[in-house]
Motif scaffolding. Structure first.
Motif, PDB file in Angstrom:
ATOM      1  N   ILE A   1      41.746  32.910  43.539  1.00  0.00           N
ATOM      2  CA  ILE A   1      40.580  33.724  43.161  1.00  0.00           C
ATOM      3  C   ILE A   1      40.511  35.029  43.962  1.00  0.00           C
ATOM      4  O   ILE A   1      39.535  35.775  43.862  1.00  0.00           O
ATOM      5  CB  ILE A   1      39.269  32.928  43.336  1.00  0.00           C
ATOM      6  CG1 ILE A   1      39.047  32.568  44.804  1.00  0.00           C
ATOM      7  CG2 ILE A   1      39.284  31.688  42.455  1.00  0.00           C
ATOM      8  CD1 ILE A   1      37.700  31.890  45.059  1.00  0.00           C
ATOM      9  N   GLY A   2      41.544  35.307  44.740  1.00  0.00           N
ATOM     10  CA  GLY A   2      41.577  36.558  45.495  1.00  0.00           C
ATOM     11  C   GLY A   2      40.675  36.570  46.704  1.00  0.00           C
ATOM     12  O   GLY A   2      40.302  37.651  47.203  1.00  0.00           O
ATOM     13  N   MET A   3      40.323  35.421  47.198  1.00  0.00           N
ATOM     14  CA  MET A   3      39.442  35.312  48.369  1.00  0.00           C
ATOM     15  C   MET A   3      40.299  35.369  49.646  1.00  0.00           C
ATOM     16  O   MET A   3      41.367  34.763  49.708  1.00  0.00           O
ATOM     17  CB  MET A   3      38.683  33.985  48.298  1.00  0.00           C
ATOM     18  CG  MET A   3      37.721  33.733  49.429  1.00  0.00           C
ATOM     19  SD  MET A   3      36.877  32.121  49.152  1.00  0.00           S
ATOM     20  CE  MET A   3      35.924  32.003  50.661  1.00  0.00           C
ATOM     21  N   PRO A   4      39.869  36.113  50.668  1.00  0.00           N
ATOM     22  CA  PRO A   4      40.662  36.172  51.916  1.00  0.00           C
ATOM     23  C   PRO A   4      40.844  34.777  52.521  1.00  0.00           C
ATOM     24  O   PRO A   4      39.944  33.932  52.464  1.00  0.00           O
ATOM     25  CB  PRO A   4      39.807  37.055  52.833  1.00  0.00           C
ATOM     26  CG  PRO A   4      38.964  37.865  51.913  1.00  0.00           C
ATOM     27  CD  PRO A   4      38.681  36.979  50.732  1.00  0.00           C
ATOM     28  N   LEU A   5      42.020  34.548  53.084  1.00  0.00           N
ATOM     29  CA  LEU A   5      42.304  33.239  53.667  1.00  0.00           C
ATOM     30  C   LEU A   5      41.471  32.983  54.925  1.00  0.00           C
ATOM     31  O   LEU A   5      41.124  31.847  55.222  1.00  0.00           O
ATOM     32  CB  LEU A   5      43.799  33.127  54.006  1.00  0.00           C
ATOM     33  CG  LEU A   5      44.752  33.129  52.806  1.00  0.00           C
ATOM     34  CD1 LEU A   5      46.189  33.034  53.286  1.00  0.00           C
ATOM     35  CD2 LEU A   5      44.433  31.979  51.859  1.00  0.00           C
TER      36      LEU A   5
END
Length: 350
Positions: free
Chosen positions: A253-257
């Motif tokens: 979902i393109g969320m930062p790790l």
């Protein structure tokens, strides 16, 4: 009895006596302790050596076996083709017979170096450099030169990475499998590096071939990078697939790790053991709070469990996790649930 018969009988008796004396002398020689040039000696026997060549190498190394009796004993015992090359340790009191048995059994003097899961490649190099049994042919080499010396391909060629950054193409991090390696004393460290590199190639290929469908990794190298994050995030076996799932879900979902071990790796020598807010705001290629996606390279040497977890995450929609403080973690699907877990386990609130 005729004179001829008497002579023949006498000759037989003499031959038997001489044979007995020869056997007795051989036994005495074979079981008499050798006087070594030092209380403990390391002697290397080269591959494809003849029996007399073995005897010569023993003598040069300070183990004084007599070549002719040694060859005789080897022939009598039928061991001519069973003498094995390698590095051997001999101590005061050893006999020629014990020397021969040691060589026939291949009882080589093996040394060991252990690489721990989660170590960085820098830590691995320090361990190799400090091992006195290794021959340090990599002394002064850059990591890139070391990779070239062991015949390792670039990251792109070996694992399918597509980065155009030359620093990534020759980065050794994560490419060596953490394990215990046995070797003969005096072995080149390049030989052990080559084995560790080859073993990681095998383990990564095996994990990649059994990967779950729909993973957000285009190449084995990306999976290796993920495995290194998992390795540093948790040491609990049951949590690894869950940590893997959280990171995979975030990537989708393109969320930062937002993984602290990657930030710490990016800080390098400036990290003093305490991760502060300003560290999370310091932009490096490994700051997974400020940059989306995977870091450019692995951050450590992952083991088999982390490789398998990276490529077979748990079936969960969780996006968050927080440590309970006992080595395990709480996993949450929503930010609200995560914040409540943080209050309970980090801030001490109920």
């Amino acid at each position: 009895m005729s004179l001829l018969k008497k002579c023949l009988a006498f000759g037989v008796v003499v031959a038997v006596l001489l044979a007995a004396l020869s056997v007795a002398g051989g036994y005495y020689w074979a079981t008499r302790p050798l006087v070594l040039s030092s209380p403990t000696l390391d002697v290397t026997i080269q591959p494809r050596s003849t029996v007399r060549g073995v005897a010569a190498q023993l003598n040069r190394g300070g183990v004084p076996v007599e070549p002719a009796p040694f060859a005789w004993m080897t022939r009598v015992l039928g061991l001519q083709s069973r003498l094995k090359s390698g590095n051997y340790e001999f101590k005061t009191g050893v006999t020629p017979y014990e020397v021969l048995q040691k060589l026939a059994l291949g009882d080589v003097n093996e040394s060991v170096v252990t690489v721990i899961e989660g170590w960085t490649f820098k830590r691995m190099r320090a361990e190799f450099d400090a091992n006195p049994a290794l021959k340090h042919d990599t002394a002064g080499m850059s990591d890139a030169a070391l990779l070239a010396a062991i015949g390792a391909s670039s990251v792109q060629e070996a694992h399918g990475a597509d980065s155009a950054d030359p620093a990534v193409a020759t980065n050794a991090e994560g490419l060596f499998f953490p394990d215990t390696y046995l070797f003969d004393k005096g072995t080149s460290d390049l030989n052990v590096y080559r084995r560790a590199y080859g073993l990681m190639q095998q383990r990564l290929a095996a994990a990649w071939s059994t990967r779950a469908p729909g993973l957000p990794y285009r190449t084995p190298y990306e999976a290796l990078t993920m495995a290194s994050l998992i390795e540093k995030e948790t040491g609990r076996a049951s949590d690894r697939p869950l940590v893997s799932a959280v990171f995979a879900n975030r990537l989708r979902i393109g969320m930062p790790l937002q993984t602290d071990p990657a930030v710490i790796y990016g800080l390098g020598e400036s990290y003093d053991g305490h991760l502060r807010k300003r560290d999370l705001q310091q932009d490096t290629p490994y700051n997974t709070y400020m940059r989306r996606g995977l870091p450019p390279t692995p951050i450590a040497l992952p083991g088999v469990a982390s490789l398998q977890a990276a490529l077979n995450p748990a079936p969960t929609s969780a996006l968050y996790f927080v440590s309970r403080g006992d080595g395990s973690s709480v996993f949450s699907d929503t930010l609200g649930d995560h914040n409540r877990a943080v209050d309970k386990y980090i801030r001490g609130q109920q």
